[in-house]
Design a protein around this motif. Structure first.
Motif: not given
Length: 167
Positions: A2-7, A40-43, A47-49, A54-56
């Motif tokens: 999941p952290v990779d997705v945020v990146g 920061v809130r996404a991180l 997993g939820r993010f 539509n994360p953007e």
């Protein structure tokens, strides 16, 4: 992961989100900070993010809400400051003060905190110990070591020893 997705989302849309928030806030720095806070809130819950459709859009909504909240708080503070009048005049900061603050920043945190609370805030050693959650002996040790380090850093030829410790 999941952290990779945020990146990946960060790499793909950070600039676009900043431009969009810049249009909302009218302040580039404020826009950057709001978007950073959204990431920061996404991180905080990657997993939820990662499961968002539509994360953007989620990031944009969070960033806009952050910017609005900050704007409201700033308005309240500005109103309060207008009611209480202009801030007190601050003494001109001379080169000695600048050198001392730079030397303080180079100290280990424990020494810096003890010196600041004791000499700048003018707290007795017992209150410094209580504020820092350490023993009186630890505070005395940090004060002694901190004074010695400052004297060396600032090129003082005479070390005053413990004569300056108030309790």
């Amino acid at each position: 992961m999941p952290v990779d997705v945020v990146g990946e989302v960060y790499a793909g849309c950070f600039r676009r989100l900043v431009v969009q928030l810049y249009a909302v806030t009218g302040d580039l720095t404020e826009a950057q900070e709001a978007v950073q806070e959204a990431f920061v809130r996404a991180l905080a819950t990657p997993g939820r993010f990662a499961r968002l459709d539509n994360p953007e859009a989620w990031l944009r909504r969070v960033a806009v809400n952050v910017a609005r909240s900050r704007h409201r708080r700033r308005r309240v503070l500005d109103g309060l400051l207008r009611r209480i009048g202009p801030p007190p005049v601050v003494a001109d900061v001379g080169p000695d003060h600048v050198a001392l603050m730079a030397a303080m920043r180079r100290l280990p945190r424990g020494q810096r905190d003890a010196l600041a609370l004791h000499y700048l805030v003018d707290l007795p050693i017992e209150e410094v110990a209580d504020a820092l959650g350490v023993s009186v002996g630890t505070v005395k040790s940090r004060l002694s070591r901190g004074r010695r380090a400052l004297a060396l850093d600032l090129g003082e030829s005479v070390y005053a020893g413990s004569a300056d410790v108030r309790s």
